[in-house]
Design a protein around this motif. Structure first.
Motif, PDB file in Angstrom:
ATOM      1  N   ASP A  95       0.805  -1.211   0.000  1.00  0.00           N
ATOM      2  CA  ASP A  95       0.000   0.000   0.000  1.00  0.00           C
ATOM      3  C   ASP A  95       0.842   1.267   0.000  1.00  0.00           C
ATOM      4  OD1 ASP A  95      -2.079  -1.739   0.100  1.00  0.00           O
ATOM      5  OD2 ASP A  95      -2.626  -1.343   2.188  1.00  0.00           O
ATOM      6  N   GLU A  96       2.140   1.152   0.292  1.00  0.00           N
ATOM      7  CA  GLU A  96       3.021   2.325   0.239  1.00  0.00           C
ATOM      8  C   GLU A  96       3.176   2.843  -1.187  1.00  0.00           C
ATOM      9  OE1 GLU A  96       6.755   1.962   2.681  1.00  0.00           O
ATOM     10  OE2 GLU A  96       6.055  -0.115   2.778  1.00  0.00           O
ATOM     11  N   ASN A  97       3.081   1.939  -2.142  1.00  0.00           N
ATOM     12  CA  ASN A  97       3.243   2.291  -3.557  1.00  0.00           C
ATOM     13  C   ASN A  97       1.894   2.752  -4.104  1.00  0.00           C
ATOM     14  OD1 ASN A  97       3.556   2.390  -6.316  1.00  0.00           O
ATOM     15  ND2 ASN A  97       4.463   0.355  -6.510  1.00  0.00           N
ATOM     16  N   PRO A  98       1.739   4.043  -4.418  1.00  0.00           N
ATOM     17  CA  PRO A  98       0.409   4.548  -4.798  1.00  0.00           C
ATOM     18  C   PRO A  98      -0.160   3.915  -6.059  1.00  0.00           C
ATOM     19  CG  PRO A  98       2.097   6.218  -5.178  1.00  0.00           C
ATOM     20  CD  PRO A  98       2.745   5.126  -4.391  1.00  0.00           C
ATOM     21  N   VAL A  99       0.671   3.638  -7.051  1.00  0.00           N
ATOM     22  CA  VAL A  99       0.120   3.050  -8.275  1.00  0.00           C
ATOM     23  C   VAL A  99      -0.325   1.613  -8.015  1.00  0.00           C
ATOM     24  CG1 VAL A  99       2.351   2.287  -9.224  1.00  0.00           C
ATOM     25  CG2 VAL A  99       0.434   2.723 -10.750  1.00  0.00           C
ATOM     26  N   PHE A 100       0.427   0.878  -7.206  1.00  0.00           N
ATOM     27  CA  PHE A 100      -0.007  -0.477  -6.833  1.00  0.00           C
ATOM     28  C   PHE A 100      -1.309  -0.419  -6.037  1.00  0.00           C
ATOM     29  CE2 PHE A 100      -0.301  -4.047  -3.951  1.00  0.00           C
ATOM     30  CZ  PHE A 100      -0.056  -5.134  -4.780  1.00  0.00           C
ATOM     31  N   TYR A 101      -1.389   0.529  -5.114  1.00  0.00           N
ATOM     32  CA  TYR A 101      -2.562   0.689  -4.256  1.00  0.00           C
ATOM     33  C   TYR A 101      -3.823   0.893  -5.090  1.00  0.00           C
ATOM     34  CZ  TYR A 101      -5.283   2.657  -0.310  1.00  0.00           C
ATOM     35  OH  TYR A 101      -6.221   2.927   0.660  1.00  0.00           O
TER      36      TYR A 101
END
Length: 562
Positions: free
Chosen positions: A433-439
């Motif tokens: 969840d730290e990675n915005p595009v992954f989130y």
């Protein structure tokens, strides 16, 4: 909710005309400062109080009475309250909030988009001279420019994406000399290596291809090498075509296609530069001083006048730029937007002054500029400054190869262009969840997983009235915000607003996912929730598409969570 809100705006306009028939204020809604106060707020009573010299709470009471008489209010509003000095807060019925689900599903990929408005817009970006690989600054331009183009197209504009480059200047001469030196067996650091030469490994690649007499194809040209080491002009033309081809490959890796390529040399060849200078002379906007030709740019707000033609007879950079923008105007574009690095800030006033001095009726403030600051690349906790291939800088291809096209596009649109940006390669690779595009992408994939498990069909008569849980209301509200956000982002040239919205929408979904079960035994509730999930999936895909980012249906964590 969007249809309901428009009906309520019309009802508010009618009520305001009853209160102030001669000069009614515009009908607008605001978001209440506290969600508990309602869904829509009206502040018109306080502004009218000054005009009508009346007590604002008394006017608010009259406004509420006028609103309650409107059929749209009776249909969509659950209650109206007066608060504070004269705020009017409207609390919507559940049906008004829920209506956005059908609006999204009916519009599909067109949700939030406007019909054609006949306005032609040219967006110029990247515009790299073919002297080397595209660097991270070009990557930020590519991300910003393409997203701005998509935003404008979403609002009904006819958008042309244009790439402008110099194919014949001093830098191109240096490129040719650098390639010729490599052809003669010289390397950086050796005696005879040109001091100003380009040192990257790509120069050797050009030399090898030239020696092999290859033919290279770019989007705007093709050229075959002669193989003659002494033919500097042939080397120059081949090197330009070779690097244009390389830039095209970079842009393809980025998923970007331009509609038009414009050569700086063309404005010299067709006499446009001299014509622009002559119009400025004829209008009395130039003068000669110290054997140089000057433009009175101070007449249009510049801090000092600027040299156009130097003592040695060469032109300063902004003069061909003026001729180029005259060409844009004459091609019939209603708006022109230049996406450039902040180092171009000094040319803005000069170019605009030169255009005003043309006497062609070009609007003041033409063209618009979207200036961005540079990008710092971090990897392994350290700043990365050099690419072996480029010799002196990190390239667009480096970022894509190290992470992904999606990560580069999303990250580079996640901050305002005029702010410094640190691209953290390690963060872009995280499946968390730290990675915005992954989130955001994970939210889309999660929904796809649930819908696959359900494996049902939605109909036009699907009952969505059960969508009353707090997390459902939060999602419905976020969906309803999308069209307005899109319009405002297009008007402000702010694609980072789309990235912010996506993170908020994904956050609302993830909260919903944690709070509720979807595949429940109650068939009506289950189908209603599938409709809501389908609408969220559609808006996530639409907004990701504006940024040029994919909406995957499966992801690693999603498969584990399913």
């Amino acid at each position: 909710m969007i249809h309901a809100t428009q009906e309520l705006l019309d009802a508010l306009a009618t009520a305001l005309r009853e209160l102030a028939p001669e000069n009614p204020p515009p009908a607008t809604f605001e978001a209440p400062k506290q969600p508990l106060h309602g869904d829509l707020a009206v502040t018109s009573a306080m502004s009218l109080a000054r005009t009508l010299k009346s007590n604002p709470r008394e006017l608010a009471t009259r406004l509420v009475a006028a609103l309650n008489a409107q059929p749209a209010v009776q249909r969509w509003v659950d209650g109206i309250e007066i608060a504070g000095p004269g705020f009017v807060n409207l609390r919507l019925k559940d049906a008004a909030r829920q209506a956005v689900v059908r609006e999204v599903l009916e519009a599909g990929s067109r949700f939030g988009m406007q019909g054609a408005n006949g306005q032609r817009v040219l967006v110029e970006f990247v515009s790299a001279n073919p002297t080397g690989p595209l660097h991270v600054g070009h990557a930020r331009q590519a991300a910003l420019g393409d997203a701005v183009s998509s935003l404008l197209a979403s609002q009904g504009h006819e958008v042309t994406r244009e790439f402008y480059y110099n194919d014949a200047g001093v830098q191109i001469g240096t490129l040719a000399a650098s390639t010729q030196a490599r052809l003669k067996g010289l390397r950086p650091g050796m005696d005879g290596w040109p001091e100003s030469a380009y040192n990257g490994d790509y120069i050797q690649d050009i030399a090898d291809a030239f020696r092999a007499r290859e033919t290279v194809h770019a989007d705007d040209r093709a050229f075959t090498a002669s193989g003659d080491v002494e033919d500097l002009d042939n080397i120059r033309q081949f090197a330009v075509a070779y690097l244009r081809h390389e830039q095209d490959l970079d842009l393809q890796a980025f998923g970007l296609k331009f509609d038009n390529y414009f050569l700086e040399s063309s404005v010299y060849a067709n006499g446009a530069v001299e014509a622009a200078i002559e119009r400025m002379r004829a209008g009395g906007h130039t003068y000669e001083l110290d054997d140089a030709l000057w433009l009175r740019t101070t007449d249009w707000g510049d801090d000092k006048d600027r040299v156009m033609r130097k003592r040695d007879g060469t032109l300063t950079y902004f003069v061909p730029d003026v001729a180029y923008h005259v060409n844009k105007f004459q091609r019939g574009f209603h708006q022109c937007i230049n996406v450039q690095g902040s180092d171009h800030h000094g040319t803005v006033a000069r170019v605009r002054a030169g255009l005003q001095a043309q006497g062609l009726g070009i609007p003041q403030g033409f063209p618009d500029y979207l200036l961005h600051k540079m990008v710092t690349v971090m990897r392994g906790g350290e700043e990365v400054k050099i690419s072996k291939r480029a010799g002196s800088y990190v390239t667009l291809r480096d970022l894509v190869d190290w992470t992904s096209r999606d990560a580069v596009r999303f990250f580079l649109n996640s901050r305002k262009g005029d702010t410094e940006f640190v691209f953290d390669v390690d963060l872009a690779l995280k499946h968390s969840d730290e990675n915005p595009v992954f989130y955001v992408q994970y939210a889309h994939a999660r929904i796809c997983s649930v819908l696959r498990q359900w494996n049902g069909q939605l109909g036009p008569d699907t009952d969505i009235s059960p969508l009353t849980a707090p997390t459902e209301k939060a999602l419905l509200g976020k969906l309803a915000e999308y069209p307005k956000m899109l319009t405002q982002a297009a008007a402000g040239l702010t694609p980072h607003d789309v990235a912010f919205y996506l993170r908020d929408l994904a956050g609302a979904f993830h909260s919903y996912y944690a709070a509720e079960r979807f595949l429940v035994e109650d068939a009506v509730l289950c189908t209603a929730r599938m409709a809501l999930l389908s609408a969220v999936r559609q808006v996530l895909a639409n907004a990701l598409g504006v940024l040029g980012v994919s909406a995957p249906e499966q992801m690693n964590r999603e498969e584990a969570a399913a």
